[in-house]
Design a protein around this motif. Structure first.
Motif, PDB file in Angstrom:
ATOM      1  N   LYS A  56       3.141  -4.859 -14.863  1.00 52.41           N
ATOM      2  CA  LYS A  56       1.998  -5.337 -14.086  1.00 52.41           C
ATOM      3  C   LYS A  56       2.326  -6.649 -13.379  1.00 52.41           C
ATOM      4  CE  LYS A  56      -2.934  -6.047 -14.736  1.00 52.41           C
ATOM      5  NZ  LYS A  56      -4.009  -6.185 -15.721  1.00 52.41           N
ATOM      6  N   SER A  60       2.853  -7.190  -9.139  1.00 46.04           N
ATOM      7  CA  SER A  60       2.029  -8.127  -8.364  1.00 46.04           C
ATOM      8  C   SER A  60       2.885  -8.947  -7.408  1.00 46.04           C
ATOM      9  CB  SER A  60       1.270  -9.059  -9.306  1.00 46.04           C
ATOM     10  OG  SER A  60       2.157  -9.964  -9.928  1.00 46.04           O
ATOM     11  N   PRO A  63       4.417  -6.336  -3.481  1.00 44.61           N
ATOM     12  CA  PRO A  63       3.226  -5.636  -3.010  1.00 44.61           C
ATOM     13  C   PRO A  63       3.480  -4.271  -2.397  1.00 44.61           C
ATOM     14  CG  PRO A  63       3.762  -7.481  -1.576  1.00 44.61           C
ATOM     15  CD  PRO A  63       4.655  -7.581  -2.758  1.00 44.61           C
TER      16      PRO A  63
END
Length: 66
Positions: A56, A60, A63
């Protein structure tokens, strides 16, 4: 709206699979091989998929790699 930038450090260290998982090199193989066991070195070859929590964080910073 301008394009979002990918973190250069992530671009160099991680890749995403077709299913969306993040692949990284095994940790602990840059130096100090003498003190590591043969079993450790054998198991640390190649690449591995990251855990969901780490995945995760990396996604981030990348993108467009989804």
């Amino acid at each position: 709206m301008p394009k979002m930038k990918t973190k250069s450090s992530c671009k160099k260290r991680f890749k995403t699979t077709a299913s969306g998982r993040v692949v990284a090199a095994q940790a602990g193989k840059q130096h100090g091989m003498i003190k590591r066991s043969n079993k450790f070195l054998r198991n640390a070859r190649g690449t591995t998929t990251l855990a969901a929590a780490d995945e995760k964080i990396v996604k981030s910073m990348m993108p467009y790699a989804r």
